[in-house]
Write a protein that holds these residues in place. Sequence first.
Motif, PDB file in Angstrom:
ATOM      1  N   ASN A  82       0.576   0.694   2.419  1.00 28.23           N
ATOM      2  CA  ASN A  82       1.545  -0.157   1.712  1.00 28.23           C
ATOM      3  C   ASN A  82       0.908  -1.476   1.289  1.00 28.23           C
ATOM      4  O   ASN A  82       1.176  -1.979   0.198  1.00 28.23           O
ATOM      5  N   LYS A  83       0.063  -2.049   2.151  1.00 29.81           N
ATOM      6  CA  LYS A  83      -0.618  -3.304   1.797  1.00 29.81           C
ATOM      7  C   LYS A  83      -1.580  -3.092   0.641  1.00 29.81           C
ATOM      8  O   LYS A  83      -1.654  -3.909  -0.275  1.00 29.81           O
ATOM      9  N   ILE A  84      -2.315  -1.980   0.673  1.00 27.22           N
ATOM     10  CA  ILE A  84      -3.256  -1.675  -0.407  1.00 27.22           C
ATOM     11  C   ILE A  84      -2.485  -1.456  -1.717  1.00 27.22           C
ATOM     12  O   ILE A  84      -2.902  -1.930  -2.775  1.00 27.22           O
ATOM     13  N   GLU A  85      -1.352  -0.765  -1.626  1.00 28.05           N
ATOM     14  CA  GLU A  85      -0.518  -0.524  -2.818  1.00 28.05           C
ATOM     15  C   GLU A  85      -0.033  -1.840  -3.413  1.00 28.05           C
ATOM     16  O   GLU A  85      -0.065  -2.031  -4.627  1.00 28.05           O
ATOM     17  N   THR A  86       0.382  -2.756  -2.555  1.00 31.20           N
ATOM     18  CA  THR A  86       0.855  -4.052  -3.026  1.00 31.20           C
ATOM     19  C   THR A  86      -0.247  -4.794  -3.773  1.00 31.20           C
ATOM     20  O   THR A  86      -0.001  -5.397  -4.817  1.00 31.20           O
ATOM     21  N   ILE A  87      -1.451  -4.724  -3.253  1.00 32.65           N
ATOM     22  CA  ILE A  87      -2.579  -5.407  -3.904  1.00 32.65           C
ATOM     23  C   ILE A  87      -2.942  -4.729  -5.227  1.00 32.65           C
ATOM     24  O   ILE A  87      -3.128  -5.396  -6.245  1.00 32.65           O
ATOM     25  N   LYS A  88      -3.033  -3.392  -5.221  1.00 28.25           N
ATOM     26  CA  LYS A  88      -3.473  -2.672  -6.421  1.00 28.25           C
ATOM     27  C   LYS A  88      -2.433  -2.662  -7.532  1.00 28.25           C
ATOM     28  O   LYS A  88      -2.764  -2.849  -8.697  1.00 28.25           O
ATOM     29  N   LEU A  89      -1.166  -2.416  -7.167  1.00 28.73           N
ATOM     30  CA  LEU A  89      -0.142  -2.252  -8.193  1.00 28.73           C
ATOM     31  C   LEU A  89       0.596  -3.542  -8.531  1.00 28.73           C
ATOM     32  O   LEU A  89       1.232  -3.632  -9.567  1.00 28.73           O
ATOM     33  N   GLY A  90       0.556  -4.512  -7.629  1.00 30.68           N
ATOM     34  CA  GLY A  90       1.217  -5.796  -7.902  1.00 30.68           C
ATOM     35  C   GLY A  90       2.718  -5.641  -8.050  1.00 30.68           C
ATOM     36  O   GLY A  90       3.391  -5.219  -7.135  1.00 30.68           O
ATOM     37  N   ARG A  91       3.253  -5.969  -9.218  1.00 29.96           N
ATOM     38  CA  ARG A  91       4.702  -5.973  -9.446  1.00 29.96           C
ATOM     39  C   ARG A  91       5.327  -4.590  -9.307  1.00 29.96           C
ATOM     40  O   ARG A  91       6.502  -4.477  -8.952  1.00 29.96           O
TER      41      ARG A  91
END
Length: 139
Positions: A82-91
Amino acid sequence: MADYTVNLTKEHALKEKMARLGVRESDIVESFIRSSGPGGQNVNKVSTAVYLKHIPTGIEVKCGLERSQALNRFLARRILVNKIETIKLGRASEERRKIEKIRRQKRKRSKRAKEKVLAAKKMHAEKKVFRRKPEGDYE
């Protein structure tokens, strides 16, 4: 990835999300540490908490929520992804959408919406006036 003693659909969803984001098991350094909190002798004796580090991004995660090491391994991976997704996908990330939804819910009402709510309250109060018992003595 090993069996995490969780629902197979959850495990497959995690694997799928990891593949979609390009997170490989070989990129994750895993170690086990002693957990804290309730659990008595099990917690004091067994290293049930999990520490993960994703080498390419440098993100570190610790998870010791459950008494089971297998379950903590699954939960730690889910948090990491989830943290990696937040960084990669942003908004576009799921976590970001939840935050935006809460922000919209907490936002102040517009003047028109306030007036609408107050009008409804006033109508309800007027209805209740007619339900009251009449005042005065009838004896």
